[in-house]
Design a protein around this motif. Sequence first.
Motif, mmCIF file in Angstrom:
data_model
loop_
_atom_site.group_PDB
_atom_site.id
_atom_site.type_symbol
_atom_site.label_atom_id
_atom_site.label_comp_id
_atom_site.label_asym_id
_atom_site.label_seq_id
_atom_site.Cartn_x
_atom_site.Cartn_y
_atom_site.Cartn_z
ATOM 1 N N LEU A 18 0.817 -1.215 0.000
ATOM 2 C CA LEU A 18 0.000 0.000 0.000
ATOM 3 C C LEU A 18 0.850 1.265 0.000
ATOM 4 C CD1 LEU A 18 -2.571 -0.966 2.834
ATOM 5 C CD2 LEU A 18 -2.971 -1.035 0.365
ATOM 6 N N PHE A 19 0.273 2.319 -0.542
ATOM 7 C CA PHE A 19 0.898 3.638 -0.397
ATOM 8 C C PHE A 19 -0.178 4.720 -0.477
ATOM 9 C CE2 PHE A 19 1.125 2.509 -4.888
ATOM 10 C CZ PHE A 19 0.840 3.666 -5.584
ATOM 11 N N PHE A 20 0.096 5.844 0.193
ATOM 12 C CA PHE A 20 -0.772 7.011 0.074
ATOM 13 C C PHE A 20 -0.264 7.858 -1.080
ATOM 14 C CE2 PHE A 20 -1.643 6.035 4.571
ATOM 15 C CZ PHE A 20 -3.029 6.141 4.571
ATOM 16 N N ALA A 21 -1.212 8.456 -1.812
ATOM 17 C CA ALA A 21 -0.812 9.196 -3.015
ATOM 18 C C ALA A 21 -1.790 10.315 -3.328
ATOM 19 C CB ALA A 21 -0.757 8.224 -4.204
ATOM 20 N N LEU A 22 -1.335 11.199 -4.204
ATOM 21 C CA LEU A 22 -2.228 12.129 -4.901
ATOM 22 C C LEU A 22 -2.457 11.527 -6.275
ATOM 23 C CD1 LEU A 22 -0.480 15.523 -4.023
ATOM 24 C CD2 LEU A 22 -2.327 14.347 -2.778
ATOM 25 N N TRP A 23 -3.730 11.459 -6.663
ATOM 26 C CA TRP A 23 -4.061 10.766 -7.918
ATOM 27 C C TRP A 23 -4.747 11.743 -8.867
ATOM 28 C CZ3 TRP A 23 -2.008 6.018 -7.783
ATOM 29 C CH2 TRP A 23 -2.156 5.240 -8.934
ATOM 30 N N GLU A 51 -2.602 5.848 -16.826
ATOM 31 C CA GLU A 51 -3.498 5.638 -15.665
ATOM 32 C C GLU A 51 -2.743 5.298 -14.379
ATOM 33 O OE1 GLU A 51 -3.503 3.767 -18.395
ATOM 34 O OE2 GLU A 51 -3.625 1.624 -17.901
ATOM 35 N N ASN A 52 -1.429 5.080 -14.479
ATOM 36 C CA ASN A 52 -0.635 4.784 -13.273
ATOM 37 C C ASN A 52 0.069 6.011 -12.695
ATOM 38 O OD1 ASN A 52 -1.338 2.150 -13.517
ATOM 39 N ND2 ASN A 52 0.715 1.344 -13.861
ATOM 40 N N LEU A 53 -0.032 7.152 -13.361
ATOM 41 C CA LEU A 53 0.754 8.318 -12.914
ATOM 42 C C LEU A 53 0.168 8.918 -11.630
ATOM 43 C CD1 LEU A 53 1.452 10.036 -16.362
ATOM 44 C CD2 LEU A 53 2.765 8.265 -15.163
ATOM 45 N N HIS A 54 1.041 9.205 -10.672
ATOM 46 C CA HIS A 54 0.609 9.684 -9.353
ATOM 47 C C HIS A 54 1.796 10.289 -8.616
ATOM 48 C CE1 HIS A 54 2.397 5.722 -8.649
ATOM 49 N NE2 HIS A 54 2.819 6.264 -7.516
ATOM 50 N N ILE A 55 1.495 10.967 -7.521
ATOM 51 C CA ILE A 55 2.532 11.435 -6.590
ATOM 52 C C ILE A 55 2.405 10.625 -5.298
ATOM 53 C CG2 ILE A 55 3.276 13.350 -5.098
ATOM 54 C CD1 ILE A 55 2.468 15.288 -7.303
ATOM 55 N N THR A 56 3.455 9.931 -4.922
ATOM 56 C CA THR A 56 3.424 9.182 -3.654
ATOM 57 C C THR A 56 3.635 10.138 -2.483
ATOM 58 O OG1 THR A 56 4.285 7.192 -4.724
ATOM 59 C CG2 THR A 56 4.550 7.329 -2.338
ATOM 60 N N LEU A 57 2.752 10.026 -1.483
ATOM 61 C CA LEU A 57 2.889 10.834 -0.258
ATOM 62 C C LEU A 57 3.620 10.047 0.819
ATOM 63 C CD1 LEU A 57 -0.729 12.277 0.063
ATOM 64 C CD2 LEU A 57 1.333 13.563 -0.561
ATOM 65 N N ALA A 58 3.265 8.776 0.943
ATOM 66 C CA ALA A 58 3.882 7.924 1.963
ATOM 67 C C ALA A 58 3.780 6.483 1.491
ATOM 68 C CB ALA A 58 3.175 8.082 3.304
ATOM 69 N N PHE A 59 4.914 5.804 1.487
ATOM 70 C CA PHE A 59 4.951 4.413 1.032
ATOM 71 C C PHE A 59 4.889 3.510 2.260
ATOM 72 C CE2 PHE A 59 7.280 0.579 -0.237
ATOM 73 C CZ PHE A 59 6.522 0.215 -1.340
ATOM 74 N N LEU A 60 3.911 2.603 2.308
ATOM 75 C CA LEU A 60 3.736 1.757 3.499
ATOM 76 C C LEU A 60 4.381 0.389 3.345
ATOM 77 C CD1 LEU A 60 -0.028 2.481 4.364
ATOM 78 C CD2 LEU A 60 2.005 3.806 4.944
#
Length: 192
Positions: A18-23, A51-60
């Motif tokens: 899992l990871f938190f992201a801006l999508w 469709e996979n492009l994003h900014i990761t905020l926190a990688f779990l």
Amino acid sequence: MPNICAMTDENADQRQRLFFALWPDAEIQGALAEHACQALDRRRARRLPAENLHITLAFLGEVDADTRACAEATAAGLSGEPFGLSIDRLGYWPQKNLLWAGPSTTPSALERLAADLGEALASDCGFEREQRAFKAHLTLARKVPKMPPRIAIEPVDWPVERFVLVASETGPQGATYTIVGEWPLTGDTASD
Ligand code: 2AM
């Protein structure tokens, strides 16, 4: 006697990467994928699907169901502000052979969101604190052998009003990402 193999399999099923992201929405993803295409021209590289492009905020990383629940409760307790992002530059990290897009200036609301999330995940759920400074970026392509010559881009404006939790599965065709949770950025605290 308990069946240890069965227990292990059951627990393994519940673990997710899992990871938190801006999508961004599909239009923004498409515009950024187009920038990557033009910058790389016909060079060899592994471009990410739009469709996979994003900014990761926190990688779990790989987490079990209880840890996921803790991370979700942490996300729900944050009070992030909405902000505008201007994705106005491409960059190249030679150590990772990675082409990315990002903002020249990172809004303070984004810095705060990433910092608050990382801090709360560490203190509430026991995640390790990220030692590296937060660098807002969307990975556009991997295995890029050297810096492409054309990295000036027309800015892409992205109004950011939510952040998401994403599950990642890796298959023969690469990573598949599924949004499994989302939280609005309204500037309100949970108790407002
Ligand atoms: P990257 O694009 O800069 O490689 C899903 O894999 C997302 O999590 C990607 O955005 C990736 O960042 C990031 N990621 C993968 N492994 C990571 C790690 N060990 N630490 C921090 N971020 C990671």
